[in-house]
Design an enzyme around this catalytic site. Structure first.
Site, PDB file in Angstrom:
ATOM      1  N   MET A  65       0.836  -1.212   0.000  1.00 19.37           N
ATOM      2  CA  MET A  65       0.000   0.000   0.000  1.00 19.37           C
ATOM      3  C   MET A  65       0.867   1.256   0.000  1.00 19.37           C
ATOM      4  O   MET A  65       1.078   1.849  -1.022  1.00 19.37           O
ATOM      5  CB  MET A  65      -0.921  -0.018   1.218  1.00 19.37           C
ATOM      6  N   CYS A  66       1.393   1.658   1.118  1.00 19.75           N
ATOM      7  CA  CYS A  66       2.123   2.914   1.326  1.00 19.75           C
ATOM      8  C   CYS A  66       1.133   4.074   1.474  1.00 19.75           C
ATOM      9  O   CYS A  66       0.045   4.054   0.912  1.00 19.75           O
ATOM     10  CB  CYS A  66       3.100   3.277   0.215  1.00 19.75           C
TER      11      CYS A  66
END
Lengths: 306, 228
Positions: free
Chosen positions: A1-2
């Protein structure tokens, strides 16, 4: 994701709060990526001065006596230590020299970034711990970018954390994954760029740096990225006076923006924006795919280019 | 009338209360304040409750809704009303990507714009968007209706099965095997019902164009081998 956050201030009255606002935005997105956190803050040096942010795995050894050791090499510098990082202020004319000198007298120190305005702080660990270690909350500035990482393309290390800075006052954070980064890295190496990691996002940063070195402005370099970078990306990039956003044409990676008379803000999710001043009255929108957005303090009127 | 302030109450308390409603209960209006972009607000409803959400929500709000009426007085993040079975979900603001994805029934109304992949893999849901929708919307849509009062982005209805698409504005491009089709009386009638259910006023069904599957792609045909 981040998770990505960004804040570009139009209202100088908010500048003392930049670090605190960015810290809270980033901490909110901790569950998008708990591996490492990083923030780039832009705050102008005094006239004629520039800054180099360095990092050391052994700050006690590398930062002790650094000012004196630089002076002995003929470089007058002011060193401010912040945990594993230190910001060195020198005359602009000494920037190239200090890079070489550091390589000689402190070979284990890594240069995180340099320029007249940028300071970069990044480490492994949770965003709340990373911002506390570096005292980000107390920092003022004109604009800043933050990233909380869920590692996919390279190891969880300090250097693998975002933001990546590959040119003076430039930095990039990335949510996504590139698929042609190895080829592009080889081409950029031939053009003279150097790389610290095997990370795909560093290649994107170096690509933009190389394009801007050819005379393009940030908007033009980002437009080129749409043709030359393959893969998934939402980028937020910073320059000395500017702030840009670009999503790939598929636009899987989330992005929300908000604009008021006081600021332009970016978040991977709206959650990151809810505590910004005046958010209830802000224009909130999802940036379009394959569309370059950038703002510049030299021309604060918002620009979106297709 | 239960009120849940999500700045004070954990999300799980809200969703557990919604899931714990007894059959035949009559205290069925829930108010939710301060959602602050939270994920998974009011998911898994399986009773005919009314839920009013005051503020903007994050990922997957009202997912799997089966019979509830959920109104978001704000905007919605990715995956609003994903896999809805029945009931109604109304978004007063904008919706992010894949709104109404895989929905099997019910009505999703978005009063602002919807981003990319609206109604992707829809399987019976009806979606009415008062504004415009992004690229790859109704990708592989199997059944149900997607009604768009504004414009549609690139590759509308790519690899479409039998979902029916109605767009009033411009379509940037049609996806593979999606074509414009004649608007027959039955379509005008269905569209009139949907517009009324979605609270659309002053817009006539004959202002729309209909798009549907050319049916060349989803049955194997040797002449189409290159398209597979």
């Amino acid at each position: 994701m981040c998770g990505i956050v960004g804040l570009f201030l139009k209202d100088k009255g908010l500048e003392p709060e930049l670090g605190a606002l960015l810290s809270d935005m980033l901490i909110t997105l901790t569950d998008r990526g708990p591996d490492s956190g990083g923030i780039a803050i832009y705050r102008a040096s005094s006239p004629g001065q520039a800054k180099v942010t360095i990092q050391s795995a052994d700050p006690g050894r590398d930062f002790t006596g650094l000012e004196a050791d630089l002076a002995a090499q003929g470089i007058r510098a002011l060193v401010t230590v912040k945990d594993t990082h230190a910001v060195i202020e020198v005359e602009i004319a000494k920037i190239s020299e200090i890079r070489l000198t550091l390589g000689a007298i402190r070979p284990d120190v890594r240069i995180m970034g340099s320029g007249q305005s940028i300071e970069i702080f990044k480490e492994t660990g949770l965003p709340k711990d990373v911002v506390a270690r570096f005292g980000i909350r107390a920092m003022s500035g004109s604009h800043g970018i933050g990233h909380t990482r869920m590692a996919t393309e390279s190891a969880v290390t300090t250097l693998g954390a975002h933001p990546f800075s590959t040119g003076a006052d430039q930095c990039l954070v990335h949510n996504g994954s590139l698929s042609n980064h190895n080829n592009l890295r080889r081409e950029l190496v031939r053009e003279g760029m150097t790389f610290e990691t095997q990370n795909d996002s560093e290649v994107a940063a170096a690509y933009l740096t190389a394009e801007m070195a050819k005379g393009k402005d940030l908007g033009e370099a980002l437009t080129g990225a749409l043709d030359d970078l393959d893969g998934f990306f939402t980028f937020v990039v910073g320059t000395k006076t500017g702030f840009g956003v670009l999503r790939d044409p598929i636009a899987c990676k989330p992005a929300v923006m908000a604009e008021t008379d006081q600021y332009v803000a970016f978040g991977s999710e709206y959650r990151a924006l809810v505590d910004l001043p005046g958010i209830a009255r802000a224009r909130v929108w999802e940036p379009e795919p394959a569309t370059v957005y950038f703002w510049d303090h030299k021309n604060v009127a918002a620009r979106a280019r297709v | 009338m239960p009120v849940f302030d999500l700045s004070q109450t954990p999300l799980r308390a809200l969703n557990s209360a919604l899931h714990g409603i007894e059959h035949g209960a009559n205290d069925t209006l829930f108010e939710i304040t301060n959602p602050r972009g939270s994920h998974a607000v009011a998911v898994g409803i399986d009773r005919p409750v009314n839920v009013e959400v005051h503020g903007s929500v994050g990922y997957y709000c009202a997912g799997m809704n089966d019979g509830g009426t959920v109104t978001i007085h704000g905007s919605a993040g990715p995956g609003i009303a994903e896999n809805m079975m029945s009931g109604t979900v109304i978004v007063e603001g904008d919706a992010s990507q894949y709104a109404g994805a895989t929905g099997r029934g019910g009505l999703l109304v978005i009063k602002g714009n919807a981003a990319s992949r609206c109604g992707i893999s829809m399987k019976g849901i009806d979606i009415v968007v008062h504004g415009s929708i992004g690229h790859m919307s109704a990708f592989m849509g199997q059944s149900g209706h997607l009604v768009v009062l504004g414009d549609a982005g690139d590759a509308l209805g790519d690899s479409l099965y039998e979902a029916k698409l109605f767009v009033r504005g411009q379509v940037k491009s049609l996806g593979a095997d999606c074509i414009e089709k004649a608007m027959r009386l039955e379509h005008l009638e269905a569209l009139a019902v949907l517009l009324e259910k979605a609270g659309v006023i002053g817009v006539k069904p004959d202002e729309f164009k209909r798009y549907g599957s050319a049916r060349k792609l989803y049955n194997f045909h040797i002449d189409n081998a290159e398209a597979y």
